[in-house]
Design a protein around this motif. Sequence first.
Motif, PDB file in Angstrom:
ATOM      1  N   GLU A  50       0.806  -1.219   0.000  1.00  0.00           N
ATOM      2  CA  GLU A  50       0.000   0.000   0.000  1.00  0.00           C
ATOM      3  C   GLU A  50       0.842   1.273   0.000  1.00  0.00           C
ATOM      4  O   GLU A  50       0.297   2.377   0.019  1.00  0.00           O
ATOM      5  N   ASN A  51       2.165   1.128   0.003  1.00  0.00           N
ATOM      6  CA  ASN A  51       3.046   2.293   0.055  1.00  0.00           C
ATOM      7  C   ASN A  51       4.119   2.196  -1.023  1.00  0.00           C
ATOM      8  O   ASN A  51       4.345   1.131  -1.600  1.00  0.00           O
ATOM      9  N   LYS A  98       8.849   5.771   0.708  1.00  0.00           N
ATOM     10  CA  LYS A  98       8.711   7.213   0.514  1.00  0.00           C
ATOM     11  C   LYS A  98       7.686   7.796   1.482  1.00  0.00           C
ATOM     12  O   LYS A  98       6.519   7.429   1.478  1.00  0.00           O
ATOM     13  N   SER A  99       8.144   8.688   2.320  1.00  0.00           N
ATOM     14  CA  SER A  99       7.280   9.372   3.289  1.00  0.00           C
ATOM     15  C   SER A  99       8.066  10.514   3.907  1.00  0.00           C
ATOM     16  O   SER A  99       9.278  10.414   4.107  1.00  0.00           O
ATOM     17  N   ALA A 104      11.254   5.448  11.518  1.00  0.00           N
ATOM     18  CA  ALA A 104      11.606   4.110  11.049  1.00  0.00           C
ATOM     19  C   ALA A 104      11.008   3.155  12.057  1.00  0.00           C
ATOM     20  O   ALA A 104      10.742   3.540  13.203  1.00  0.00           O
ATOM     21  N   TRP A 105      10.774   1.914  11.664  1.00  0.00           N
ATOM     22  CA  TRP A 105      10.211   0.967  12.626  1.00  0.00           C
ATOM     23  C   TRP A 105      10.571  -0.455  12.235  1.00  0.00           C
ATOM     24  O   TRP A 105      10.923  -0.754  11.098  1.00  0.00           O
ATOM     25  N   CYS A 106      10.501  -1.325  13.232  1.00  0.00           N
ATOM     26  CA  CYS A 106      10.800  -2.747  13.041  1.00  0.00           C
ATOM     27  C   CYS A 106       9.684  -3.567  13.677  1.00  0.00           C
ATOM     28  O   CYS A 106       9.366  -3.378  14.852  1.00  0.00           O
ATOM     29  N   ILE A 112      11.752  -4.426   8.708  1.00  0.00           N
ATOM     30  CA  ILE A 112      12.096  -3.036   9.007  1.00  0.00           C
ATOM     31  C   ILE A 112      11.729  -2.110   7.861  1.00  0.00           C
ATOM     32  O   ILE A 112      11.897  -2.446   6.690  1.00  0.00           O
ATOM     33  N   VAL A 113      11.223  -0.922   8.223  1.00  0.00           N
ATOM     34  CA  VAL A 113      10.936   0.144   7.264  1.00  0.00           C
ATOM     35  C   VAL A 113      11.653   1.415   7.706  1.00  0.00           C
ATOM     36  O   VAL A 113      11.604   1.783   8.889  1.00  0.00           O
ATOM     37  N   PHE A 114      12.336   2.042   6.769  1.00  0.00           N
ATOM     38  CA  PHE A 114      12.881   3.391   6.941  1.00  0.00           C
ATOM     39  C   PHE A 114      12.073   4.317   6.049  1.00  0.00           C
ATOM     40  O   PHE A 114      11.835   4.007   4.881  1.00  0.00           O
ATOM     41  N   TYR A 115      11.656   5.457   6.583  1.00  0.00           N
ATOM     42  CA  TYR A 115      11.012   6.470   5.766  1.00  0.00           C
ATOM     43  C   TYR A 115      12.076   7.413   5.194  1.00  0.00           C
ATOM     44  O   TYR A 115      13.060   7.744   5.880  1.00  0.00           O
TER      45      TYR A 115
END
Length: 270
Positions: A50-51, A98-99, A104-106, A112-115
């Motif tokens: 969705e992103n 992209k944001s 960032a979160w795990c 893991i996602v980094f914005y």
Amino acid sequence: MKKLLKVSVFLLLIVSCKTNPFTGKQTLNFQDNSSLFPTAFKQYNAFLAENEVITGTAEAEKIKRVGQRIKNAAETWFDTNGYPGYLKDYQWEFNLVKSEDLNAWCMPGGKIVFYTGILPVCESEAGIAAVMGHEIAHALADHGAQRMSAGTLQQVGLVVGNVATMNDSDKNLLFNAAYGVGSSVGVMLPFSRSHETEADIIGQRLMAIAGYDPMEAANLWVRMEKTNGSGPPEILSTHPSSSTRIQNLRENAPNAKAEARKYGVTNFEK
């Protein structure tokens, strides 16, 4: 009511059923990774679908490279400290999304996602390592599962209190008002802040073992405070204040370097 009380007692008896490998202390955690991880993986995949995931760029590759280095440092630490196979169920994945959010979160299990919004604050690969180490530390210490466990107990306490005061409307109203504020400010928020502090210190240790200068974790939060402000009062926040984090990380940087030297790491990238 008797059945509810029995369930409450049972939960209270098993809340300290897992040991934090980094501290040796019993933790509030009765979540099973065998069910928690697959759920987290599905949620992660749904989020990516969705992103806008950034791939093939220098920044995206940097996120993956730093993530692998921190993951390898974690594996080294666990294997050396008597926890071989501790990470066997983790399925590591590092994605740049992209944001504009400075975040960032795990998820439990190593997703893991980094914005992109946080990259200017990171400035360097060592800054990324500071964030990455912190987020990976949350997953390694089962902080997500602990928050879920605490939330369950908070709800059990609310139900039990309402059952106990159901025949007195004044007491019931008083209980609900007091319990809402008391359990949040007095228990849940301090619990969350303790996790953030623990993740800061564990993450700083891991970034040092991975060959990054642990002082960059403190420097990151100096930049974060300039960019994002000081935030709400610490007592009303899920996170420690920036000033508290900076002080803790500065004080712990020499310890992180000393820990890294045990693994033959003597040079630290800034």
